[in-house]
Design an enzyme around this catalytic site. Structure first.
Site, mmCIF file in Angstrom:
data_model
loop_
_atom_site.group_PDB
_atom_site.id
_atom_site.type_symbol
_atom_site.label_atom_id
_atom_site.label_comp_id
_atom_site.label_asym_id
_atom_site.label_seq_id
_atom_site.Cartn_x
_atom_site.Cartn_y
_atom_site.Cartn_z
ATOM 1 N N ARG A 62 0.804 -1.225 0.000
ATOM 2 C CA ARG A 62 0.000 0.000 0.000
ATOM 3 C C ARG A 62 0.841 1.282 0.000
ATOM 4 N NH1 ARG A 62 -4.974 1.532 3.080
ATOM 5 N NH2 ARG A 62 -4.839 3.733 3.575
ATOM 6 N N ASN A 117 -1.854 8.851 1.700
ATOM 7 C CA ASN A 117 -3.066 9.605 2.014
ATOM 8 C C ASN A 117 -3.234 9.863 3.506
ATOM 9 O OD1 ASN A 117 -5.172 11.017 0.726
ATOM 10 N ND2 ASN A 117 -6.664 9.503 1.443
ATOM 11 N N ARG A 118 -2.134 9.778 4.247
ATOM 12 C CA ARG A 118 -2.081 10.240 5.632
ATOM 13 C C ARG A 118 -0.944 11.250 5.805
ATOM 14 N NH1 ARG A 118 -5.691 7.056 5.088
ATOM 15 N NH2 ARG A 118 -6.706 5.755 6.665
ATOM 16 N N HIS A 151 -9.377 6.068 -5.212
ATOM 17 C CA HIS A 151 -8.812 4.955 -4.445
ATOM 18 C C HIS A 151 -9.708 3.728 -4.661
ATOM 19 C CE1 HIS A 151 -6.660 7.745 -1.405
ATOM 20 N NE2 HIS A 151 -7.244 8.527 -2.291
ATOM 21 N N SER A 152 -9.404 2.666 -3.962
ATOM 22 C CA SER A 152 -10.330 1.544 -3.862
ATOM 23 C C SER A 152 -10.225 1.001 -2.437
ATOM 24 C CB SER A 152 -9.984 0.442 -4.872
ATOM 25 O OG SER A 152 -8.741 -0.141 -4.567
ATOM 26 N N TYR A 153 -11.282 0.388 -1.902
ATOM 27 C CA TYR A 153 -12.564 0.091 -2.500
ATOM 28 C C TYR A 153 -13.664 0.519 -1.535
ATOM 29 C CZ TYR A 153 -12.561 -3.734 0.902
ATOM 30 O OH TYR A 153 -12.528 -4.442 2.076
ATOM 31 N N TYR A 205 -14.542 6.490 7.794
ATOM 32 C CA TYR A 205 -13.816 6.567 9.064
ATOM 33 C C TYR A 205 -13.004 7.853 9.081
ATOM 34 C CZ TYR A 205 -10.468 4.227 5.918
ATOM 35 O OH TYR A 205 -9.702 3.871 4.838
ATOM 36 N N GLU A 235 -13.820 6.239 -3.526
ATOM 37 C CA GLU A 235 -13.476 4.829 -3.368
ATOM 38 C C GLU A 235 -14.224 4.046 -4.434
ATOM 39 O OE1 GLU A 235 -11.316 3.612 -1.283
ATOM 40 O OE2 GLU A 235 -11.007 5.258 0.145
#
Length: 392
Positions: A211, A226-227, A279-281, A331, A354
């Site tokens: 990832r 993505n953080r 992104h997925s999913y 989330y 997503e």
């Protein structure tokens, strides 16, 4: 007037949908994907605690709320441990993917149909492609359509690869709908935002689920791109553990790829009116904020755009997407691209999307779904572009 506006307005589309497991599990040992459903607050807290204690669990979909599904990619030993804990506490669960390695093998068998979506184009859009093939496609598009496309380079990655994008100008006339879109906006498309991580997934079947980036920070490799954005960085929904798959990095913009994209956007910030990060999913079309459940000032307009995209998308193949703010629909996730684009780059219409599916295949979507997914997603993009244009 439209042509004048199109030189000012632009939409940036990026793709950041590689998911993986930072500890590189031996996938051929029959990993399974387990879906869990906490039905009350007690079960949710217990599940969060179980996952926290068992650090080698690959979380595909995190435990975020009561009655929200959780997907876990588990080794045989972790599977036995988790099942025992769940059954002891009467927490609902089902196996979604019986054999992850088999799913990876099936995905890599070139299952997709040999479909070209542009006349005279021999690129196989019905299959997954290596980074080299994607970059070659970018070069071929720029050569073939040299009057309307240009290549732009954002930066070099940590491992020295070029991070490339394709800018499409407003002169495409063969398709009325596409002509309308390109009269409205210029389009900046970045097919792969994490080239090093993406290339790594092709190097070995056991690495397919990677990832993060490939930078070195302490005892483990990589950061969740993505953080890593400089917006409420690492405040919630992120980890300071370098071995976590949601590691936020040692500091905001520590990743050259993320910083490069941010710098490029800021140079164009007066020109960019829309930002889409794919992104997925899960099939979500999401708006800021990710770091908090509080809604931003522009949420109503942002969500109306997302609603228009979801409805247009649904009409193609019947695929249903949900829409709402990131923190409320999936989330909390601080340091996300959509939050940064909205708050720091002042791009009002910033979205995190997503893609397919909702868990049957998860991050291992079969190649034969690429074309239909692309067809419906395009209609969603068209709808949201029209919505943004009509707000001006």
């Amino acid at each position: 007037m439209k042509n004048q506006m199109s030189t000012v307005w632009a939409i940036l589309v990026s793709f950041l949908f590689i998911h993986g497991f930072t500890a590189e599990p031996a996938i051929n040992n029959r990993y399974k994907v387990l879906r869990v459903l906490p039905r009350n607050e007690e079960q949710l807290i217990l599940l969060q605690d179980i996952i926290h204690k068992r650090k080698n669990i690959d979380v595909w979909r995190a435990p975020a709320a009561v009655n929200s599904t959780v997907d876990l990619n588990l080794s045989p030993s972790s599977f036995e441990y988790i099942i025992a804990e769940l059954e002891a506490n009467d927490i609902y669960n089902e196996v979604l993917i019986e054999d992850v390695q088999k799913a990876i093998y099936n995905q890599q068998k070139n299952e997709g149909s040999k479909i070209s979506v542009m006349e005279g184009d021999d690129f196989d859009y019905g299959n997954y492609h290596t980074l080299k093939e994607i970059n070659n496609w970018i070069q071929e598009m720029a050569t073939k359509y040299k009057t309307i496309t240009t290549i732009f380079k954002i930066t070099n990655t940590y491992e020295g690869r070029p991070l490339l994008g394709l800018k499409i100008l407003n002169h495409y006339k063969s398709d009325p709908e596409m002509k309308t879109l390109l009269d409205m906006f210029d389009w900046y498309i970045v097919p792969v935002v994490n080239p090093d991580g993406y290339e790594y997934t092709w190097s070995n079947a056991n690495r397919r689920m990677w990832r993060k980036t490939r930078s070195k920070h302490g005892r483990c490799i990589g950061v969740d791109p993505n953080r890593n954005w400089d917006m409420e960085w690492c405040k919630s929904g992120a980890s300071i553990d370098p071995c976590s798959d949601i590691y936020c990095g040692p500091f905001a913009f520590s990743e050259v790829e993320v910083k490069g994209v941010a710098d490029y956007i800021m140079k164009q910030t007066k020109n960019i009116t829309g930002f889409l990060d794919f992104h997925s999913y899960s099939q979500f079309w999401m708006t800021p904020w990710g770091y908090t459940e509080r809604l931003p000032t522009d949420f109503k307009r942002q969500d109306e755009g997302a609603m228009a995209a979801c409805e247009a998308l649904r009409r193609v193949h019947g695929t249903k997407y949900e829409h709402g703010s990131i923190a409320n629909i999936i989330y909390k996730a601080s340091g996300s691209s959509a939050d940064w684009a909205y708050a720091k780059a002042r791009i009002k219409y910033s979205y995190g999307v997503e893609l397919r599916d909702t868990g049957k295949y998860g991050f291992l979507l079969p190649a034969d779904q690429i074309i239909p997914s692309g067809q419906e997603t395009l209609k969603g993009i068209v709808a949201i572009a029209k919505y943004i244009y009509n707000q001006k």
